[in-house]
Structures are given as C-alpha cells and as structure tokens.
Design a protein around this motif. Structure first.
Motif, PDB file in Angstrom:
ATOM      1  N   ARG A  67       0.813  -1.223   0.000  1.00  0.00           N
ATOM      2  CA  ARG A  67       0.000   0.000   0.000  1.00  0.00           C
ATOM      3  C   ARG A  67       0.844   1.270   0.000  1.00  0.00           C
ATOM      4  O   ARG A  67       0.331   2.354  -0.291  1.00  0.00           O
ATOM      5  N   GLU A  68       2.106   1.151   0.305  1.00  0.00           N
ATOM      6  CA  GLU A  68       2.965   2.323   0.349  1.00  0.00           C
ATOM      7  C   GLU A  68       3.613   2.637  -0.990  1.00  0.00           C
ATOM      8  O   GLU A  68       4.290   3.649  -1.122  1.00  0.00           O
ATOM      9  N   PHE A  69       3.421   1.776  -1.998  1.00  0.00           N
ATOM     10  CA  PHE A  69       4.130   1.912  -3.253  1.00  0.00           C
ATOM     11  C   PHE A  69       3.183   2.089  -4.435  1.00  0.00           C
ATOM     12  O   PHE A  69       2.036   1.635  -4.397  1.00  0.00           O
ATOM     13  N   TYR A  70       3.724   2.737  -5.487  1.00  0.00           N
ATOM     14  CA  TYR A  70       2.984   2.860  -6.738  1.00  0.00           C
ATOM     15  C   TYR A  70       3.933   2.609  -7.904  1.00  0.00           C
ATOM     16  O   TYR A  70       5.028   3.193  -7.970  1.00  0.00           O
ATOM     17  N   PHE A  71       3.517   1.740  -8.830  1.00  0.00           N
ATOM     18  CA  PHE A  71       4.245   1.479 -10.068  1.00  0.00           C
ATOM     19  C   PHE A  71       3.295   1.727 -11.237  1.00  0.00           C
ATOM     20  O   PHE A  71       2.159   1.243 -11.218  1.00  0.00           O
ATOM     21  N   PRO A  72       3.722   2.460 -12.265  1.00  0.00           N
ATOM     22  CA  PRO A  72       2.807   2.778 -13.374  1.00  0.00           C
ATOM     23  C   PRO A  72       2.464   1.585 -14.252  1.00  0.00           C
ATOM     24  O   PRO A  72       1.481   1.617 -14.980  1.00  0.00           O
ATOM     25  N   TYR A  73       3.287   0.529 -14.210  1.00  0.00           N
ATOM     26  CA  TYR A  73       3.005  -0.694 -14.970  1.00  0.00           C
ATOM     27  C   TYR A  73       3.876  -1.793 -14.369  1.00  0.00           C
ATOM     28  O   TYR A  73       4.674  -1.538 -13.451  1.00  0.00           O
ATOM     29  N   GLY A  74       3.788  -3.007 -14.878  1.00  0.00           N
ATOM     30  CA  GLY A  74       4.509  -4.132 -14.303  1.00  0.00           C
ATOM     31  C   GLY A  74       5.978  -4.161 -14.677  1.00  0.00           C
ATOM     32  O   GLY A  74       6.332  -4.587 -15.779  1.00  0.00           O
TER      33      GLY A  74
END
Length: 319
Positions: A290-297
C-alpha cells in the motif's frame, strides 16, 4: 551525492519484441515510481538474440562510468523458432553472452556490445548482477547457470572479477545448493557484511537471504529471513514458487526495500512486490504494497541510487 533519487532499469512482460528491451523508471523516494520515455524502451538490443532480460546497472567508481548488463535472450523472437518452445533448450543453449551498454551520464549510452563469459560447458547465463568488493577493490559480476557436468540439471551461482568491465577472470562457483537449483542472485553490502538474496527453486521454493564476510563467500542462510517469509506464507500474504528476481535498495532513512518479481499470473498482472526491513542484518522483511505505486509491471531489474541532477537528466529522455 546530496539528496538521493532512484533509477530502476528493467524490462516488461509483453509478447512482442519491444518488451524485452531496456526500460527506465524513476522515483524521488523509492515508493512512488514514474515511467521514463512515456513507458517506451530507452535502449534496444540489435545483436545476439535481439532481446534482453534480467538487468543490472552499476556505477563504476574508478572509471566514472555506468554499465548495464543483461541476459542476451529474446523469447518474443526465439521461443517459437530458435528454441522450439522449450525452456530446457533455452537453459542449455540460450544466452552465452551478456549484453552491455555504458554511459558517462545515464542519458547518453553506447551501442550494445556482447561479452562472452561462460565456458563451452556452461548453459544459459542468466541474470547478471554486480557488487563492489570492498576488500579486493574490484567488481564481482555474478549470475546463474547450469553445467554440462550434471546434464544441465542444477543451476549454480557463478562469479567473475573485473576492474574495468572489459577484462574478466575465469568463472568460478560462488554458491550452490545441493538439493535444488538457485538463480537470480543479488548481493549488497552493509556494515562489513555481504548479503545475497537468491531464489531457491525447491526446499524451499522461495527467496532466501544469505550472508558472508567476503564478497566471494562462503555464504550461510539467515534463518530470520526464512522465518519471516514462512510467517507471511502462512498468512497468505505471499505464495511459494511465484517470486523471483530479488532486487533491493537502501532508502534515505536507512531502511531497506526488497522488491520481488511476482509471476503468479499471466501477462500484465506480473511485476514487483515491495517488502521493507530496518536492516539487512535483521532479515525481517514485511510486505508493504500500500505504500508503493508502479505505473506498470516492471520485470527483472535493478535499482541504482542517483543524484537529483541525474534524476532530472533521465526524466527529460524522449527517444
């Protein structure tokens, strides 16, 4: 270096050849990630298999250069024809070279070159990674490969030393596990100790953490990490046998972030899952999605600490 940022060098899980090329992603804090070059490749492989996977990037202190190493392998081009839909054939006959790029500034890169490190008796050279050896004053390049001596059945971690990324010593075994293959080694240094993450393909079928006072070993398993991973498996927070390609980075607050590449679903659902720990020594990494964001895999790559000036230079890349 001042306040740090982070560069993630990786590939993407796609059926088309553009997936197995060099991609960059950036972060100011290690938590929120953004694509570079609108999520398109920043470098292309034109030689060897014409596709690359499993990247590492290293900052060479002495030469003031950056080097990207990658597995020379394209499933998009080769799986249907060259390798006859056979992972076994890839394991024996694939990637006999590493693809290499170099740069002075992380924005302008040389053309791809191929470096041959394996012997004729070694199988596919998978997943290179680099660590600076504090005692020896050189760089230890390590990777996984099988060997003709046991019919290419069991993969081991091999290493070769270099000072200039042009000349390399003869490969030697760095680590092997008698009851299973091991792949995807990643080594880090913390307070006088080297820590190696590695994927065990059985007993257990998950990531392990090992430590040694010397970069070239001998390495011993850290039981606290095993217990932590087992506890999360029992809570259904992770599943056995569906994580690989560990890569880690120490964040600005001193904590370590471990990323594990999840491949438990087909296609675009694959990518990195983050875990946090106070130190490598503790061995206690807990999932922190929940602390991270990635725009794609993002797929199998490595994170490099960079300056804010380098961050801004890479962010402007538009190829």
């Amino acid at each position: 270096m001042g306040k740090q940022a982070y560069l993630f060098v990786h590939f993407r899980e796609k059926d088309t050849p553009d997936g197995e090329q060099v991609y960059f992603a950036l972060s100011r804090d290690g938590f929120q990630w953004e694509a570079v070059n609108e999520g398109k490749p920043v470098l292309w492989a034109y030689y060897g298999d014409r596709g690359v996977r499993d990247f590492t990037i290293v900052r060479c202190r002495e030469r003031e250069k950056f080097y990207i190493f990658a597995t020379d392998l394209s499933l998009a081009y080769g799986m249907r024809g060259k390798y006859h839909q056979s992972w076994d054939e890839i394991g024996r006959c694939g990637s006999k070279y590493f693809s290499v790029w170099e740069s002075d500034n992380l924005a302008d890169w040389t053309e791809q070159r191929l470096v041959k490190l394996g012997t004729e008796e070694m199988g596919c050279l998978w997943a290179p990674d680099v660590i600076y050896d504090e005692q020896e004053g050189d760089y230890l390049l390590h990777w996984s490969s099988s060997h003709k001596s046991d019919g290419y059945l069991r993969k081991r971690i091999y290493f070769s030393r270099t000072k200039d990324f042009e000349n390399f010593t003869k490969p030697e075994v760095l680590y092997e596990k008698e009851d299973s293959s091991v792949i995807d080694s990643a080594i880090y240094y913390e307070q006088g100790t080297y820590y190696m993450f590695v994927k065990s393909e059985a007993a257990p079928a998950r990531i392990m953490l090992l430590r040694s006072r010397q970069a070239a070993g001998q390495y011993e398993r850290i039981e606290a990490f095993d217990a932590c991973m087992q506890a999360q498996a029992e809570k259904k927070q992770i599943d056995d046998g569906v994580y690989e390609a560990p890569t880690a980075v120490q964040l600005a607050d001193g904590k370590w972030c471990l990323f594990l590449d999840y491949y438990g679903v087909p296609g675009a659902g694959q990518g990195y899952v983050p875990f946090l720990a106070d130190s490598l020594k503790s061995g206690e990494f807990w999932r922190a999605d929940r602390e991270f964001y990635f725009p794609y895999g993002f797929k199998h790559g490595t994170i490099l600490k960079i300056s804010l000036e380098e961050y801004e230079r890479i962010q402007k890349l538009a190829l």
